[in-house]
Motif scaffolding. Structure first.
Motif, PDB file in Angstrom:
ATOM      1  N   TYR A   1       0.796  14.007  -8.931  1.00 28.60           N
ATOM      2  CA  TYR A   1       1.505  15.284  -8.629  1.00 28.60           C
ATOM      3  C   TYR A   1       2.461  15.655  -9.506  1.00 28.60           C
ATOM      4  N   LYS A   2       2.925  14.786 -10.461  1.00 26.93           N
ATOM      5  CA  LYS A   2       3.752  15.091 -11.457  1.00 26.93           C
ATOM      6  C   LYS A   2       5.339  15.309 -10.916  1.00 26.93           C
ATOM      7  N   HIS A   3       5.706  14.238  -9.891  1.00 29.48           N
ATOM      8  CA  HIS A   3       7.066  14.259  -9.651  1.00 29.48           C
ATOM      9  C   HIS A   3       7.629  12.868  -9.796  1.00 29.48           C
ATOM     10  N   ARG A   4       8.901  12.693  -9.477  1.00 31.68           N
ATOM     11  CA  ARG A   4       9.680  11.419  -9.735  1.00 31.68           C
ATOM     12  C   ARG A   4       9.155  10.614  -8.490  1.00 31.68           C
TER      13      ARG A   4
ATOM     14  N   GLU B   1       1.038  -1.217  -0.063  1.00 34.93           N
ATOM     15  CA  GLU B   1       0.064  -0.141  -0.205  1.00 34.93           C
ATOM     16  C   GLU B   1       0.844   1.260   0.111  1.00 34.93           C
ATOM     17  N   TYR B   2       2.145   1.394   0.781  1.00 31.86           N
ATOM     18  CA  TYR B   2       2.963   2.355   0.767  1.00 31.86           C
ATOM     19  C   TYR B   2       3.414   2.654  -0.667  1.00 31.86           C
ATOM     20  N   LYS B   3       3.798   1.607  -1.323  1.00 33.03           N
ATOM     21  CA  LYS B   3       4.351   1.793  -2.864  1.00 33.03           C
ATOM     22  C   LYS B   3       3.142   2.184  -3.728  1.00 33.03           C
ATOM     23  N   LEU B   4       2.013   1.863  -3.696  1.00 31.76           N
ATOM     24  CA  LEU B   4       0.790   2.434  -4.236  1.00 31.76           C
ATOM     25  C   LEU B   4       0.532   3.886  -4.083  1.00 31.76           C
ATOM     26  N   LEU B   5       0.671   4.344  -2.593  1.00 31.61           N
ATOM     27  CA  LEU B   5       0.423   5.819  -2.518  1.00 31.61           C
ATOM     28  C   LEU B   5       1.622   6.547  -3.008  1.00 31.61           C
ATOM     29  N   CYS B   6       2.802   6.188  -3.029  1.00 32.18           N
ATOM     30  CA  CYS B   6       4.055   6.744  -3.755  1.00 32.18           C
ATOM     31  C   CYS B   6       3.688   6.812  -5.124  1.00 32.18           C
ATOM     32  N   THR B   7       3.426   5.709  -5.688  1.00 29.71           N
ATOM     33  CA  THR B   7       3.189   5.623  -7.389  1.00 29.71           C
ATOM     34  C   THR B   7       1.909   6.799  -7.720  1.00 29.71           C
ATOM     35  N   LEU B   8       0.935   6.724  -7.087  1.00 31.12           N
ATOM     36  CA  LEU B   8      -0.199   7.403  -7.185  1.00 31.12           C
ATOM     37  C   LEU B   8       0.071   9.063  -7.004  1.00 31.12           C
ATOM     38  N   HIS B   9       0.784   9.289  -5.935  1.00 32.28           N
ATOM     39  CA  HIS B   9       1.176  10.874  -5.828  1.00 32.28           C
ATOM     40  C   HIS B   9       2.405  11.089  -6.790  1.00 32.28           C
ATOM     41  N   ALA B  10       3.246  10.196  -7.049  1.00 34.24           N
ATOM     42  CA  ALA B  10       4.114  10.876  -8.356  1.00 34.24           C
ATOM     43  C   ALA B  10       3.510  11.128  -9.687  1.00 34.24           C
ATOM     44  N   ARG B  11       2.491   9.983  -9.603  1.00 29.24           N
ATOM     45  CA  ARG B  11       1.604  10.217 -10.978  1.00 29.24           C
ATOM     46  C   ARG B  11       0.630  11.408 -11.453  1.00 29.24           C
TER      47      ARG B  11
END
Length: 64
Positions: free
Chosen positions: A36-39, A24-34
């Motif tokens: 909010y347009k950051h790496r 779930e942590y990785k999902l959060l990081c992936t969605l936020h990057a996607r």
């Protein structure tokens, strides 16, 4: 937000409690990057305030 991402977020919210599982942590990081347009970046678990802010960010997108 795509329907697939919305479905994943519903699953995320169903699982999250006081401890965030790695998947779930990785999902959060992936969605936020996607959206909010950051790496892709994984905030340190020693900074839960940032993680909570990211969850709130995705919640706002989901609810709009």
């Amino acid at each position: 937000m795509t329907q697939e991402d919305r479905d994943a977020w519903v699953g995320f919210k169903a699982v999250v409690s006081t401890k965030l599982p790695q998947e779930e942590y990785k999902l959060l990081c992936t969605l936020h990057a996607r959206y909010y347009k950051h790496r892709y970046h994984e905030p340190c678990s020693c900074r839960p305030k940032e993680i909570k802010m990211w969850i709130a960010d995705i919640d706002r997108l989901y609810n709009s």
